[in-house]
Scaffold this motif. Structure first.
Motif, PDB file in Angstrom:
ATOM      1  N   PHE A  80       0.832  -1.204   0.000  1.00 47.69           N
ATOM      2  CA  PHE A  80       0.000   0.000   0.000  1.00 47.69           C
ATOM      3  C   PHE A  80       0.867   1.256   0.000  1.00 47.69           C
ATOM      4  O   PHE A  80       0.675   2.168  -0.813  1.00 47.69           O
ATOM      5  CB  PHE A  80      -0.913  -0.005   1.226  1.00 47.69           C
ATOM      6  CG  PHE A  80      -1.793   1.211   1.346  1.00 47.69           C
ATOM      7  CD1 PHE A  80      -2.863   1.412   0.487  1.00 47.69           C
ATOM      8  CD2 PHE A  80      -1.561   2.158   2.344  1.00 47.69           C
ATOM      9  CE1 PHE A  80      -3.680   2.531   0.605  1.00 47.69           C
ATOM     10  CE2 PHE A  80      -2.375   3.279   2.467  1.00 47.69           C
ATOM     11  CZ  PHE A  80      -3.436   3.460   1.592  1.00 47.69           C
ATOM     12  N   TRP A  81       1.860   1.307   0.897  1.00 45.53           N
ATOM     13  CA  TRP A  81       2.719   2.493   0.977  1.00 45.53           C
ATOM     14  C   TRP A  81       3.556   2.655  -0.290  1.00 45.53           C
ATOM     15  O   TRP A  81       3.749   3.770  -0.769  1.00 45.53           O
ATOM     16  CB  TRP A  81       3.644   2.411   2.186  1.00 45.53           C
ATOM     17  CG  TRP A  81       2.966   2.208   3.501  1.00 45.53           C
ATOM     18  CD1 TRP A  81       3.230   1.223   4.417  1.00 45.53           C
ATOM     19  CD2 TRP A  81       1.928   3.002   4.098  1.00 45.53           C
ATOM     20  NE1 TRP A  81       2.419   1.339   5.517  1.00 45.53           N
ATOM     21  CE2 TRP A  81       1.607   2.423   5.343  1.00 45.53           C
ATOM     22  CE3 TRP A  81       1.228   4.134   3.687  1.00 45.53           C
ATOM     23  CZ2 TRP A  81       0.635   2.954   6.194  1.00 45.53           C
ATOM     24  CZ3 TRP A  81       0.248   4.659   4.518  1.00 45.53           C
ATOM     25  CH2 TRP A  81      -0.039   4.076   5.752  1.00 45.53           C
ATOM     26  N   SER A  82       4.069   1.540  -0.806  1.00 47.39           N
ATOM     27  CA  SER A  82       4.993   1.623  -1.936  1.00 47.39           C
ATOM     28  C   SER A  82       4.306   1.960  -3.254  1.00 47.39           C
ATOM     29  O   SER A  82       4.969   2.359  -4.214  1.00 47.39           O
ATOM     30  CB  SER A  82       5.768   0.303  -2.088  1.00 47.39           C
ATOM     31  OG  SER A  82       4.895  -0.759  -2.404  1.00 47.39           O
ATOM     32  N   THR A  83       2.985   1.802  -3.321  1.00 45.56           N
ATOM     33  CA  THR A  83       2.275   2.072  -4.568  1.00 45.56           C
ATOM     34  C   THR A  83       1.446   3.353  -4.506  1.00 45.56           C
ATOM     35  O   THR A  83       0.659   3.630  -5.409  1.00 45.56           O
ATOM     36  CB  THR A  83       1.347   0.896  -4.932  1.00 45.56           C
ATOM     37  OG1 THR A  83       0.438   0.650  -3.833  1.00 45.56           O
ATOM     38  CG2 THR A  83       2.150  -0.362  -5.225  1.00 45.56           C
ATOM     39  N   HIS A  84       1.621   4.117  -3.434  1.00 39.71           N
ATOM     40  CA  HIS A  84       0.841   5.345  -3.289  1.00 39.71           C
ATOM     41  C   HIS A  84       1.736   6.541  -2.952  1.00 39.71           C
ATOM     42  O   HIS A  84       2.885   6.385  -2.545  1.00 39.71           O
ATOM     43  CB  HIS A  84      -0.239   5.170  -2.212  1.00 39.71           C
ATOM     44  CG  HIS A  84      -1.369   4.292  -2.642  1.00 39.71           C
ATOM     45  ND1 HIS A  84      -1.319   2.919  -2.514  1.00 39.71           N
ATOM     46  CD2 HIS A  84      -2.559   4.576  -3.230  1.00 39.71           C
ATOM     47  CE1 HIS A  84      -2.443   2.404  -2.993  1.00 39.71           C
ATOM     48  NE2 HIS A  84      -3.198   3.382  -3.436  1.00 39.71           N
ATOM     49  N   TYR A  85       1.168   7.705  -3.125  1.00 45.43           N
ATOM     50  CA  TYR A  85       1.870   8.975  -2.959  1.00 45.43           C
ATOM     51  C   TYR A  85       1.786   9.406  -1.493  1.00 45.43           C
ATOM     52  O   TYR A  85       0.734   9.846  -1.015  1.00 45.43           O
ATOM     53  CB  TYR A  85       1.210  10.012  -3.870  1.00 45.43           C
ATOM     54  CG  TYR A  85       1.878  11.359  -3.918  1.00 45.43           C
ATOM     55  CD1 TYR A  85       3.005  11.576  -4.711  1.00 45.43           C
ATOM     56  CD2 TYR A  85       1.361  12.439  -3.195  1.00 45.43           C
ATOM     57  CE1 TYR A  85       3.601  12.820  -4.782  1.00 45.43           C
ATOM     58  CE2 TYR A  85       1.951  13.684  -3.261  1.00 45.43           C
ATOM     59  CZ  TYR A  85       3.073  13.876  -4.057  1.00 45.43           C
ATOM     60  OH  TYR A  85       3.672  15.114  -4.121  1.00 45.43           O
ATOM     61  N   LEU A  86       2.901   9.283  -0.767  1.00 47.03           N
ATOM     62  CA  LEU A  86       2.919   9.585   0.666  1.00 47.03           C
ATOM     63  C   LEU A  86       3.221  11.049   0.956  1.00 47.03           C
ATOM     64  O   LEU A  86       3.014  11.508   2.083  1.00 47.03           O
ATOM     65  CB  LEU A  86       3.962   8.716   1.375  1.00 47.03           C
ATOM     66  CG  LEU A  86       3.742   7.206   1.338  1.00 47.03           C
ATOM     67  CD1 LEU A  86       4.806   6.498   2.167  1.00 47.03           C
ATOM     68  CD2 LEU A  86       2.355   6.849   1.843  1.00 47.03           C
ATOM     69  N   GLU A  87       3.707  11.776  -0.045  1.00 44.31           N
ATOM     70  CA  GLU A  87       4.101  13.157   0.175  1.00 44.31           C
ATOM     71  C   GLU A  87       2.929  14.061   0.570  1.00 44.31           C
ATOM     72  O   GLU A  87       3.135  15.172   1.051  1.00 44.31           O
ATOM     73  CB  GLU A  87       4.792  13.720  -1.065  1.00 44.31           C
ATOM     74  CG  GLU A  87       6.168  13.130  -1.324  1.00 44.31           C
ATOM     75  CD  GLU A  87       6.117  11.836  -2.131  1.00 44.31           C
ATOM     76  OE1 GLU A  87       5.066  11.165  -2.115  1.00 44.31           O
ATOM     77  OE2 GLU A  87       7.122  11.511  -2.784  1.00 44.31           O
ATOM     78  N   GLY A  88       1.701  13.582   0.379  1.00 45.37           N
ATOM     79  CA  GLY A  88       0.538  14.368   0.779  1.00 45.37           C
ATOM     80  C   GLY A  88       0.303  14.380   2.278  1.00 45.37           C
ATOM     81  O   GLY A  88      -0.448  15.209   2.789  1.00 45.37           O
TER      82      GLY A  88
END
Length: 269
Positions: A100-108
């Motif tokens: 989940f973390w590796s395939t999504h944009y965490l910078e938000g």
């Protein structure tokens, strides 16, 4: 002194805790509440002969103290034990939901909240399947329906969200919503304008906007947290996947995330 230099200087002291299963387990168990020797034996599955030397070591380091027959963390010990607990929760949460973390944009997600991502350990991921589409979206609507209060951050608005939020506001449920500026402008010109005009008359409804882009979706109620993110490149919102948790710690994390964005928002009306 940078982080690497501190590590080199304190490596032996840090490794002394993490290398020893018993030391770590004692600190973590006392982080909840004080314990007797018999309780520590039961929790760790060790004998008194094994536990007592570790207790003496922790006492010598002024991390724990004995009062009567019970062992307590000292103020310094509470700091160390909390740090140890946080490190395990952080690594555990990253590993548990690695895809989940590796395939999504965490910078938000603001850095202060990313550093406390371990609060989300007791969560689950819902994603669309061939036999069950809109699983995450349906669960979010269910959360709103069951809420006694709701905080929301949304980079997109759907008719389902709008209808669900309208119903809760009309029931008298407190609802606070934050959207990016472009969505706030769309709400004033789209098919939602009539709903918005009605909701403006309810004191239990607050709508705010942020000038900067919002790259996530958040719903926090008294019962649950839902977190949705943009896909990896940060250009497409992923409505098909979401993280959900009824854990009070996760709800607290979500409330702080909302408050962080709330401080940087402006009232729409």
């Amino acid at each position: 002194m940078n982080d690497f230099e501190i590590y080199n200087e304190m490596e032996d002291d840090v490794q002394a805790i993490y290398r020893s299963r018993l030391l770590t387990e004692i600190l973590l168990s006392l982080n909840d509440t004080s314990k007797k020797l018999s309780q520590l034996r039961e929790i760790t599955g060790s004998t008194s002969q094994a536990v007592i030397p570790k207790l003496r070591k922790l006492e010598e380091d002024h991390l724990i103290e004995a009062k009567g027959r019970e062992y307590y963390l000292t103020p310094v010990g509470k700091i160390v034990a909390s740090g140890v607990a946080d490190s395990f929760a952080t690594v555990g949460t990253i590993n548990k939901f690695k895809y989940f973390w590796s395939t999504h944009y965490l910078e938000g997600i603001p850095n202060p909240l990313l550093k406390e991502i371990g609060y989300l350990y007791n969560s689950k991921i819902l994603r669309d399947r061939r036999t069950k589409i809109l699983s995450a979206y349906s669960n979010q609507l269910k959360m709103i329906k069951e809420a006694n209060h709701m905080y929301g951050i949304s980079s997109v608005i759907t008719e389902g969200y709008a209808d669900s939020i309208s119903e809760k506001v009309k029931e008298g449920i407190p609802v606070e919503l934050i959207v990016p500026l472009h969505v706030a402008e769309e709400l004033k010109q789209s098919l939602y304008i009539e709903k918005l005009e009605i909701l403006k008359n309810y004191s239990n409804f607050k709508l705010k906007f942020m000038n900067e882009a919002i790259k996530m979706g958040l719903i926090v109620t008294d019962k649950c947290l839902a977190l949705s993110l943009y896909k990896k490149r940060g250009t497409e919102y992923d409505i098909s996947t979401g993280l959900f948790s009824p854990d009070p710690k996760a709800i607290e994390w979500g409330e702080r995330l909302f408050e962080y964005c709330n401080i940087h928002s402006e009232t729409c009306f």
